[in-house]
Design an enzyme around this catalytic site. Structure first.
Site, PDB file in Angstrom:
ATOM      1  N   ARG A   1       8.834  32.844  12.898  1.00 33.40           N
ATOM      2  CA  ARG A   1       8.988  33.676  11.696  1.00 33.40           C
ATOM      3  C   ARG A   1      10.223  33.202  10.939  1.00 33.40           C
ATOM      4  O   ARG A   1      11.311  33.166  11.511  1.00 33.40           O
ATOM      5  CB  ARG A   1       9.128  35.143  12.089  1.00 33.40           C
ATOM      6  CG  ARG A   1       9.476  36.044  10.920  1.00 33.40           C
ATOM      7  CD  ARG A   1       9.485  37.534  11.272  1.00 33.40           C
ATOM      8  NE  ARG A   1       9.869  38.284  10.095  1.00 33.40           N
ATOM      9  CZ  ARG A   1      11.035  38.912   9.932  1.00 33.40           C
ATOM     10  NH1 ARG A   1      11.936  38.944  10.887  1.00 33.40           N
ATOM     11  NH2 ARG A   1      11.303  39.530   8.807  1.00 33.40           N
TER      12      ARG A   1
ATOM     13  N   HIS B   1      14.089  37.907   2.291  1.00 36.32           N
ATOM     14  CA  HIS B   1      15.035  38.302   3.333  1.00 36.32           C
ATOM     15  C   HIS B   1      16.428  38.298   2.689  1.00 36.32           C
ATOM     16  O   HIS B   1      17.322  37.578   3.125  1.00 36.32           O
ATOM     17  CB  HIS B   1      14.932  37.377   4.534  1.00 36.32           C
ATOM     18  CG  HIS B   1      15.465  37.939   5.827  1.00 36.32           C
ATOM     19  ND1 HIS B   1      14.713  38.011   6.985  1.00 36.32           N
ATOM     20  CD2 HIS B   1      16.664  38.467   6.140  1.00 36.32           C
ATOM     21  CE1 HIS B   1      15.453  38.544   7.959  1.00 36.32           C
ATOM     22  NE2 HIS B   1      16.642  38.827   7.471  1.00 36.32           N
TER      23      HIS B   1
ATOM     24  N   GLU C   1      12.927  44.439   5.874  1.00 41.71           N
ATOM     25  CA  GLU C   1      13.859  45.563   5.973  1.00 41.71           C
ATOM     26  C   GLU C   1      14.330  46.094   4.620  1.00 41.71           C
ATOM     27  O   GLU C   1      15.524  46.020   4.291  1.00 41.71           O
ATOM     28  CB  GLU C   1      15.081  45.160   6.810  1.00 41.71           C
ATOM     29  CG  GLU C   1      14.726  44.637   8.176  1.00 41.71           C
ATOM     30  CD  GLU C   1      15.952  44.427   9.067  1.00 41.71           C
ATOM     31  OE1 GLU C   1      17.070  44.357   8.546  1.00 41.71           O
ATOM     32  OE2 GLU C   1      15.769  44.363  10.299  1.00 41.71           O
TER      33      GLU C   1
ATOM     34  N   ASN D   1      11.203  45.792  13.172  1.00 44.82           N
ATOM     35  CA  ASN D   1      12.444  45.246  13.724  1.00 44.82           C
ATOM     36  C   ASN D   1      13.175  46.367  14.434  1.00 44.82           C
ATOM     37  O   ASN D   1      13.449  47.410  13.834  1.00 44.82           O
ATOM     38  CB  ASN D   1      13.338  44.684  12.613  1.00 44.82           C
ATOM     39  CG  ASN D   1      12.722  43.480  11.928  1.00 44.82           C
ATOM     40  OD1 ASN D   1      11.692  42.962  12.360  1.00 44.82           O
ATOM     41  ND2 ASN D   1      13.352  43.022  10.861  1.00 44.82           N
TER      42      ASN D   1
ATOM     43  N   TYR E   1      16.463  47.294  17.088  1.00 45.14           N
ATOM     44  CA  TYR E   1      17.673  46.877  17.801  1.00 45.14           C
ATOM     45  C   TYR E   1      18.279  47.996  18.630  1.00 45.14           C
ATOM     46  O   TYR E   1      18.733  47.785  19.744  1.00 45.14           O
ATOM     47  CB  TYR E   1      18.723  46.370  16.800  1.00 45.14           C
ATOM     48  CG  TYR E   1      18.343  45.052  16.188  1.00 45.14           C
ATOM     49  CD1 TYR E   1      18.663  43.853  16.821  1.00 45.14           C
ATOM     50  CD2 TYR E   1      17.645  44.992  14.992  1.00 45.14           C
ATOM     51  CE1 TYR E   1      18.302  42.633  16.273  1.00 45.14           C
ATOM     52  CE2 TYR E   1      17.273  43.772  14.436  1.00 45.14           C
ATOM     53  CZ  TYR E   1      17.610  42.604  15.086  1.00 45.14           C
ATOM     54  OH  TYR E   1      17.245  41.394  14.551  1.00 45.14           O
TER      55      TYR E   1
ATOM     56  N   GLU F   1      11.469  41.453  14.955  1.00 38.44           N
ATOM     57  CA  GLU F   1      12.845  41.154  15.364  1.00 38.44           C
ATOM     58  C   GLU F   1      13.235  42.097  16.484  1.00 38.44           C
ATOM     59  O   GLU F   1      12.919  43.290  16.446  1.00 38.44           O
ATOM     60  CB  GLU F   1      13.871  41.360  14.230  1.00 38.44           C
ATOM     61  CG  GLU F   1      13.865  40.320  13.156  1.00 38.44           C
ATOM     62  CD  GLU F   1      14.916  40.583  12.078  1.00 38.44           C
ATOM     63  OE1 GLU F   1      15.952  41.223  12.377  1.00 38.44           O
ATOM     64  OE2 GLU F   1      14.674  40.161  10.943  1.00 38.44           O
TER      65      GLU F   1
END
Ligand code: PNW
Length: 446
Positions: free
Chosen positions: A83, A127, A173, A298, A300, A352
């Site tokens: 990606r 991005h 995002e 994504n 985290y 991600e």
């Protein structure tokens, strides 16, 4: 499943995809070569005090010149897919008008190298590196006119590369673009207004919908969007903190999920923002809600939210990454299952997931056991979510390389591959070898 490579390999179906992710501004460098226009990040890095280590992205990982080495590394790891993002100002320096053929030629070479190496290319169109000219001439994402320019750019990429791309995501995002760029000033262009941030979020979603519609006319490649979710939990079990966490969820998760998948804004958060709510024209929500082929998530960490709005560190925290982000893999399972139940979304990809770590070279090795543990526990979490009904089809580790971590500069290392910025030497970390071993075992089952 257990955390060993063999057990994890057994926990995923044969067609599950393994990848890594990067983005253009963070790795490419060659910021002013071959006709590339400046992006808002090229500009932001030049403003004093914006980037913690005072660095810029003129060279970054020099991927623009070293992409063949980086593709070879991915092939060595046995990955299925990669990606990456395209730099809009590299292919259209002003964000409108003339295309830069030399910029398209770079992505053409990259795609050839990836396909030659047997790696599926998954592209992201935006991005965060908006052409600086659009910021200066129109006010960037604050301007509704940028929506049309983005759709034109998307259609051009789809027309040229659609046949060779395994998927195209419009935005990476949008919460980060809007909130960190226009409300908290941590990211380019560094504004500090919630009203602006919400207007930008609306334009980003409108540009997503219009880009999907424009691309459908010229390609049959799967189309989607990538969202970042940081599930919010109340800092204490009081009613006030519970309400604050619910509003945080409304602004981070539902502010994007609801318009994109359901065609409406979340009523509680809309009421909460009051006069900061965006201008929405008739028909906008129908344009935003387009049928999608996939949703990228994504993930985290989580956030703990107190009624005073200040994030706090909760009891039971099991560890933190070098970003100071709490490590909570069980939250990924829980969140994926929630999304599957509440939204009935299209097929999901973890686009991600990863950690920054204080990595050091020791006798030619990078012993990053913390990253291997993070990776293993989050893969277990994805497998658990699949067993509970979440249709997750692939996983992309963030990131292939240590790279430019936005306002943190080069101090934070997320890579499976260590980069020595003085020499641009790449070295596989122990976690990369672990990931490759797990993938090899999984492939043996195919
Ligand atoms: C993502 N937050 O950024 C980006 O997609 C990557 O480019 C970046 O390098 C990676 O995660 C690691 O940071 C985020 O504050 C930045 O919630 C900030 C947040 C989330 C994601």
């Amino acid at each position: 499943p257990r955390a060993e490579p063999a057990a994890l390999a057994d926990a995923f179906p044969p067609d599950f995809l393994w990848g890594v992710a990067t983005s253009a501004a963070q790795i490419e460098g060659a910021a002013f070569e071959d006709g590339k226009g400046a992006s808002i990040w090229d500009h932001f890095c030049r403003q004093p005090g914006r980037i913690k280590d005072g660095s810029n992205i003129d060279v970054a990982c020099d991927h623009y010149h070293r992409f063949r080495d980086d593709v070879a590394l991915m092939q060595q790891l046995g990955l299925d897919c990669y990606r990456f993002s395209l730099s809009w100002p590299r292919v259209q320096p002003d964000g409108q008008g003339a295309w830069n053929e030399a910029g398209f030629a770079f992505y053409d070479r990259l795609l050839d190298a990836l396909l030659e190496a047997g790696l599926q290319p998954h592209a992201t169109l935006y991005h965060w590196d908006l052409p600086q000219a659009l910021d200066e001439q129109l006010g960037g994402w604050l301007s509704r006119d940028v929506v049309g320019h983005f759709a034109d750019y998307a259609a051009e990429v789809a027309r040229r590369f659609g046949d060779r791309l395994a998927s195209i995501a419009t935005h990476n995002e949008p919460w980060c673009t809007a909130t960190l760029g226009y409300e908290t000033a941590q990211f380019a262009p560094g504004h500090t207004s919630r009203a602006e941030s919400l207007q930008v979020a609306h334009h980003l979603m409108l540009s997503h919908g219009d880009a999907v519609a424009a691309m459908r006319a010229v390609t049959r490649t799967p189309l989607g969007i990538v969202l970042n979710h940081t599930p919010a939990f109340p800092a204490t079990p009081t009613e006030a903190d519970r309400r604050a966490a619910r509003i945080d969820d409304g602004l981070n998760v539902r502010w994007y999920m609801d318009p994109i998948l359901r065609g409406c804004y979340p009523a509680d958060a809309w009421q909460h923002v009051g006069a900061d709510a965006p201008q929405v024209a008739a028909g906008d929500l129908d344009r935003i809600r387009q049928p999608l082929d996939f949703l990228g998530l994504n993930f985290y960490t989580r956030s703990l939210v107190g009624a005073d709005g200040q994030p706090v560190t909760g009891p039971g925290a099991r560890g933190f990454t070098d970003m100071g982000w709490e490590i909570v893999p069980e939250v990924l399972t829980q969140h994926l299952v929630r999304l599957a139940r509440e939204y009935n979304p299209p097929p999901l990809y973890i686009t991600e997931n990863g950690m920054a770590n204080a990595d050091r070279l020791v006798d030619g090795r990078v012993p990053d056991a913390e990253r291997t543990a993070y990776l293993a526990s989050h893969l277990q979490a994805v497998a658990a979510a699949r067993n509970l009904g979440a249709d997750v089809r692939g996983y992309f580790y963030w990131s292939l390389l240590d790279n430019f971590e936005w306002n943190s500069g080069y101090a934070k290392r997320f890579g499976l591959v260590h980069v020595d910025y003085a020499t641009q030497e790449r070295r596989l970390k122990d976690s990369a070898l672990w990931y490759a071993d797990m993938i090899r075992r999984h492939r043996q089952r195919r």
